[in-house]
Design a protein around this motif. Structure first.
Motif, PDB file in Angstrom:
ATOM      1  N   LEU A  14      58.347  29.369 -19.491  1.00  0.00           N
ATOM      2  CA  LEU A  14      58.729  28.500 -18.377  1.00  0.00           C
ATOM      3  C   LEU A  14      57.853  27.254 -18.397  1.00  0.00           C
ATOM      4  O   LEU A  14      56.628  27.344 -18.446  1.00  0.00           O
ATOM      5  N   VAL A  15      58.479  26.088 -18.335  1.00  0.00           N
ATOM      6  CA  VAL A  15      57.759  24.813 -18.356  1.00  0.00           C
ATOM      7  C   VAL A  15      58.161  24.009 -17.122  1.00  0.00           C
ATOM      8  O   VAL A  15      59.341  23.870 -16.813  1.00  0.00           O
ATOM      9  N   PHE A  16      57.161  23.494 -16.388  1.00  0.00           N
ATOM     10  CA  PHE A  16      57.439  22.685 -15.207  1.00  0.00           C
ATOM     11  C   PHE A  16      56.296  21.707 -14.980  1.00  0.00           C
ATOM     12  O   PHE A  16      55.186  21.892 -15.470  1.00  0.00           O
ATOM     13  N   ASN A  17      56.565  20.655 -14.226  1.00  0.00           N
ATOM     14  CA  ASN A  17      55.558  19.667 -13.841  1.00  0.00           C
ATOM     15  C   ASN A  17      55.497  19.610 -12.323  1.00  0.00           C
ATOM     16  O   ASN A  17      56.518  19.391 -11.661  1.00  0.00           O
ATOM     17  N   SER A  18      54.304  19.828 -11.769  1.00  0.00           N
ATOM     18  CA  SER A  18      54.134  19.802 -10.319  1.00  0.00           C
ATOM     19  C   SER A  18      53.588  18.451  -9.876  1.00  0.00           C
ATOM     20  O   SER A  18      52.912  17.750 -10.638  1.00  0.00           O
ATOM     21  N   SER A  19      53.864  18.086  -8.639  1.00  0.00           N
ATOM     22  CA  SER A  19      53.311  16.869  -8.068  1.00  0.00           C
ATOM     23  C   SER A  19      51.814  17.052  -7.866  1.00  0.00           C
ATOM     24  O   SER A  19      51.325  18.172  -7.686  1.00  0.00           O
TER      25      SER A  19
END
Length: 215
Positions: A14-19
């Motif tokens: 799982l790959v994501f970018n958070s603020s």
């Protein structure tokens, strides 16, 4: 809370970018699709939609320390005020009933370990103050499994040897400046402490981490 739509790679990563500095829970709806590429029977397929919760843990925040002035040799307890040091929300578990407190925490003062960390609440901890010189950064690091997160406050306290009191030129303000001598490895550093004084400072004394002012 997220800056883009999360992706799941073929290997399940799982790959994501958070603020920046955001935390909390994100509900993800996952829908797997087989487009019928070579290696299948050529027909597209899809799986039922499933939901999953992604938890973003907060980083500890350092907002201030007591004392702000310390002797060069250190000593005594340093109290660090901030947020997200230890609670169900910030660590995922309640305060351990055994009384040993939250583990896997470290505090650095100017890069030196501040020993015997005790978490009093989600907003306060204390530790044994090491020695140092000059204006020092204080950082708090939390390690839960493979996840490590930290927060810091630059120039949080000063290890000082020399004090001067008087007028600040051109402003009419009175105050105190604490400084430490420079050496080959440490740049001379100073920090302005105190506020306005109704009279000029005539005498200063440092004892046990406290600064006494006479005037």
């Amino acid at each position: 809370m997220l800056t883009s739509t999360p992706e799941i790679y073929p290997d399940g990563t799982l790959v994501f970018n958070s603020s920046f500095d955001q935390h909390g829970e994100v509900v993800m709806l996952i829908h797997a699709v087989d487009s019928g590429q070579p290696g299948s029977d050529g027909r597209p397929r899809s799986s039922p939609v499933v939901s999953s919760i992604l938890r973003l843990w907060p980083r500890p925040r350092v907002l201030g320390v007591t004392p702000q002035l310390a002797p060069l040799e250190g000593g005594g307890r340093l109290t660090v005020r901030g947020a997200f040091f230890g609670s169900v929300y910030s660590r995922g578990v309640s305060f351990p009933a055994s009384g040993v407190g939250y583990g896997n925490m470290s505090v650095l003062v100017g890069g030196a370990p501040c020993g015997e960390v005790v978490v009093a609440s989600d907003a306060e901890l204390s530790c044994n103050l090491p020695g140092g010189r000059g204006s020092s950064l204080v950082s708090v690091s939390v390690a839960d499994g493979a996840l490590t997160r930290d927060g810091s406050l630059d120039a949080a306290l000063s290890f000082s040897l020399l004090y001067a009191g008087g007028w600040e030129g051109g402003t009419g303000r009175r105050g105190i400046v604490a400084s430490s001598p420079a050496d080959a490895n440490v740049e001379r550093a100073s920090v302005r402490v105190g506020g306005r004084f109704s009279a000029g400072v005539r005498a200063l004394a440092s004892l046990g981490g406290a600064l006494f002012v006479g005037g």
